[in-house]
Design a protein around this motif. Structure first.
Motif, PDB file in Angstrom:
ATOM      1  N   GLU A 189      46.294  40.776  32.164  1.00 17.58           N
ATOM      2  CA  GLU A 189      45.886  42.204  32.072  1.00 17.58           C
ATOM      3  C   GLU A 189      46.649  42.627  31.225  1.00 17.58           C
ATOM      4  OE1 GLU A 189      44.488  44.520  35.140  1.00 17.58           O
ATOM      5  OE2 GLU A 189      46.197  44.800  35.965  1.00 17.58           O
ATOM      6  N   TYR A 228      45.537  41.879  45.586  1.00 14.13           N
ATOM      7  CA  TYR A 228      45.836  42.368  43.745  1.00 14.13           C
ATOM      8  C   TYR A 228      45.478  44.271  44.148  1.00 14.13           C
ATOM      9  CZ  TYR A 228      44.137  44.122  39.541  1.00 14.13           C
ATOM     10  OH  TYR A 228      44.285  45.311  38.792  1.00 14.13           O
ATOM     11  N   LEU A 237      38.636  39.169  40.031  1.00 11.22           N
ATOM     12  CA  LEU A 237      39.411  38.302  39.117  1.00 11.22           C
ATOM     13  C   LEU A 237      39.497  37.225  39.905  1.00 11.22           C
ATOM     14  CD1 LEU A 237      41.093  42.249  39.301  1.00 11.22           C
ATOM     15  CD2 LEU A 237      40.464  40.900  37.227  1.00 11.22           C
TER      16      LEU A 237
END
Length: 307
Positions: A189, A228, A237
């Motif tokens: 990201e 995460y 993800l």
């Protein structure tokens, strides 16, 4: 500052206990690999990271390494026992963290850090997570760091956070030397893209940290249960990271290698700062850093909508 740095949260027993010898081995391995940039904070293990880093660097030539630490959380002694695992560190809860970005708080924080590190100055001092008290951090904390820089107690000054919005404010309103971007400009990201552009336009250096997104990108094959944002990675993800890993494999590289290389492709990024669980992981990371993926990887990920 070397282009590869060691993040020292693990020296503060992040997630699990480590003995002094294990912590020392992490720093020794980093030194052997040519790493001379070390990032720590009072927050990491209630001061344990700073103490261990200072001890490991005590016999190294001071002019040959760079240390960055942070301000904003004062450590106050407490009674009552227990541990600090609620904040992620496997250490006894001997202190509590108190937010304080005031001039006095910043100076007290740095003085305590220098004592724990065994140093008379640090090369970089950062406001730590200023999003929790942004007005105080920017209006009081940053000017306090500027005073310390003028006195020669610190070198470069700035802020470190995973909050892109507050880092953008620091760049626009405070004219820092550097910002540390944690987990917001990674292979997975890139919400910090505009921030990096602003830094490039104003001459602010970027330290890229959290490039594994707390662990999801740290293994060749992503899986459920990896971290995460300091919690379990969501299934969506994990799936996205798996698709990226598949492309990496098709081009003869790995997900961790790509994660390490990605932020350093930006000229504004002065250093990529990586944590490590043990000495072996330090050596692995350094080897991956020294052998980046082929340039074709970035185009292929872009073509597949993965970057």
């Amino acid at each position: 500052m070397t282009a590869l740095g060691l993040g020292c949260a693990q020296l503060g027993n992040l997630w699990r206990e480590r003995c002094d010898a294990e912590a020392r081995a992490i720093v020794d391995a980093a030194w052997e690999c040519g790493i001379r940039t070390f990032d720590t904070a009072p927050h990491y293990g209630l001061g344990l990271s700073e103490r261990r880093l200072g001890a490991a660097l005590a016999d190294r030539p001071r002019a040959e390494f760079t240390v960055s630490t942070k301000v904003g959380r004062l450590l106050e002694p407490v009674d009552g026992g227990g541990d600090d695992l609620a904040d992620g560190f496997a250490v006894p809860r001997t202190h509590r963290r108190v937010w304080d970005f005031s001039r006095d708080g910043v100076r007290r924080s740095l003085e305590a850090s220098l004592e724990r590190l065994g140093l008379d100055r640090v090369d970089v001092a950062l406001l730590h997570d200023p999003e929790f008290q942004p007005d105080s951090a920017l209006r009081q904390g940053f000017p306090a760091l500027a005073e310390l820089r003028a006195e020669g107690v610190v070198g470069a000054i700035g802020a470190g956070s995973k909050d892109v919005t507050v880092l953008a404010r620091v760049v626009a309103e405070c004219a820092p030397d550097a910002v540390m971007v944690a987990g917001r400009y990674t292979l997975l990201e890139q919400p910090a893209r505009d921030l990096l552009s602003a830094c490039a336009a104003t001459g602010v250096s970027v330290l890229a940290a959290g490039v594994f997104n707390s662990g999801l990108l740290a293994e060749d094959v992503p899986r459920a249960g990896l971290h995460y944002e300091y919690g379990d990675a969501p299934a969506a993800l994990v799936a996205r990271a798996s698709r990226i890993a598949s492309v990496c494999g098709s081009l003869g590289t790995t997900l961790p290698a790509a994660a390490i290389a990605f932020p350093g492709r930006e000229s504004v990024v002065s250093a990529v700062v990586l944590g490590a669980d043990d000495a072996g992981q330090v050596r692995r990371n350094a080897a991956l850093f020294a052998a980046p993926p082929p340039d074709a990887l970035w185009a292929e990920l872009g073509a597949r909508g993965l970057l």
